[in-house]
Scaffold this active site. Sequence first.
Site, mmCIF file in Angstrom:
data_model
loop_
_atom_site.group_PDB
_atom_site.id
_atom_site.type_symbol
_atom_site.label_atom_id
_atom_site.label_comp_id
_atom_site.label_asym_id
_atom_site.label_seq_id
_atom_site.Cartn_x
_atom_site.Cartn_y
_atom_site.Cartn_z
ATOM 1 N N SER A 6 57.470 47.424 18.503
ATOM 2 C CA SER A 6 56.982 46.056 18.242
ATOM 3 C C SER A 6 57.370 45.050 19.323
ATOM 4 O O SER A 6 56.876 43.926 19.323
ATOM 5 C CB SER A 6 57.516 45.562 16.897
ATOM 6 O OG SER A 6 58.933 45.610 16.886
ATOM 7 N N TYR A 7 58.259 45.425 20.258
ATOM 8 C CA TYR A 7 58.669 44.473 21.310
ATOM 9 C C TYR A 7 57.543 44.331 22.323
ATOM 10 O O TYR A 7 57.120 45.324 22.894
ATOM 11 C CB TYR A 7 59.922 44.946 22.053
ATOM 12 C CG TYR A 7 61.174 45.123 21.236
ATOM 13 C CD1 TYR A 7 61.303 44.571 19.960
ATOM 14 C CD2 TYR A 7 62.248 45.855 21.737
ATOM 15 C CE1 TYR A 7 62.466 44.742 19.224
ATOM 16 C CE2 TYR A 7 63.417 46.025 20.999
ATOM 17 C CZ TYR A 7 63.514 45.473 19.736
ATOM 18 O OH TYR A 7 64.663 45.646 19.015
ATOM 19 N N SER A 8 56.939 43.156 22.625
ATOM 20 C CA SER A 8 57.299 41.878 22.051
ATOM 21 C C SER A 8 56.044 41.248 21.443
ATOM 22 O O SER A 8 55.441 40.356 22.024
ATOM 23 C CB SER A 8 57.889 40.997 23.145
ATOM 24 O OG SER A 8 56.997 41.050 24.283
ATOM 25 N N GLY A 46 54.550 46.693 22.077
ATOM 26 C CA GLY A 46 54.568 47.849 22.967
ATOM 27 C C GLY A 46 54.761 47.504 24.435
ATOM 28 O O GLY A 46 54.859 48.388 25.282
#
Length: 314
Positions: free
Chosen positions: A53-55, A64
Site C-alpha cells: 500500500s505504500y504510498s 505499490g
Amino acid sequence: MTSLRKFGSSDLEVFPLSLGGNVFGWTADEAQSFAVLDAYAAAGGNFVDTADSYSAWIDGNKGGESETIIGKWVKARGNRADVVIATKVSQHPEFPGLTAANIKAAADASLRRLGTDHIDLYYTHFDKPEVPVEEIIGALDELVKAGKVRHIGASNISPERLRESLEFSDREGLARYVALQPHYNLVSRDTYEGELQHVAARSGLAAVPYFALASGFLTGKYRPGTTVDSARAEGAAKHLDTERGQKVLGALDELARTHDVPVATVALAWLAAQPTVVAPIASARTVEQLPALVGVAELELTETEVARLTEASA
C-alpha cells in the site's frame, strides 16, 4: 562488518536496523531512494521493509510505488540474493483484506512490482478478524509451498488472534509466523509490552517494531519553540506536551552525550535491547539521516543505561 542477527526461528539473518520503505515514492523520489538504499547497503544493511500500500495515500499514487522503487534498485544493483525484502498485504486499494483469494492475488502483484520470484518475509499488514485464521494461514501456506514466500509474519494483530494463528499452524503442520511487527517505541510501550510480547516470546517470534522513532520525535529534533519541516511533524510534536515525552528526551540527551552519538541512535539501541526485538524499523528520506539509524548496530547500552530509559518512559 556488523554481525547480523538471527531472525527468530527462521533461517534469515538480518542487520539490526530494518530500513523502512514507507518514504520511497512519497517524501523521497526514486533518485533519493536509490541513494538511501545504496548508503544503507554500504553500511552493512540487508533488511528492507515495505508494504503493497505504500504510498497510496498520496494524490496521484495507486499504491505499490515503494515496492516498484525497491525492485528497480535491486535489479540495477544485481543484489537480490543479499537483500532480505519484507512486504505486507491487506491495505492496497485494489487488494484490500485477507481473504485467501486476495492474499494470493496481492502477493503476485507485489512480486511483479519487486521484480523478483520470492518475498523473503510476507506480513499480514492489519489483521481482519472477520476472516478465520484458518483461511489466512491456509493461503499463506500455499504461497510458501509454491516458493513465492519464504517466511510469514503478522503486524497489527491482537494477542488472541496471534495465539490462535500459531496454534492452528502447529496443529495442521502449516507455515507458521516467524515475525511480529508491532507499534513500539520509548513513548509507546503499551502497544507491545504485555500479552502481545509474551505470546511473541513464548513462540520464538522476532519482533520488528515500526514507528521506532515515534514519527521522528525520538530523533530529538522536536524541542519547545522549534518548527520542523516534516510530513509527520504534527504526530511527533504532540509528545513534547507530555511529562513522559520530556523525561524521555532528557534521558536520551544524557546518554547521547555519554556515548557521543545522535539521540536517535540511543532510542533505537533501547528498542534493540528489549526482549524479542531483533531489528527496529526506521526510514530515511536523505542519506544524511542514515548514520544516526545504522549507528544502532555499533551501540550497546549497559543494563543501567537501558534501565534509565525504561524508567524515564514509564
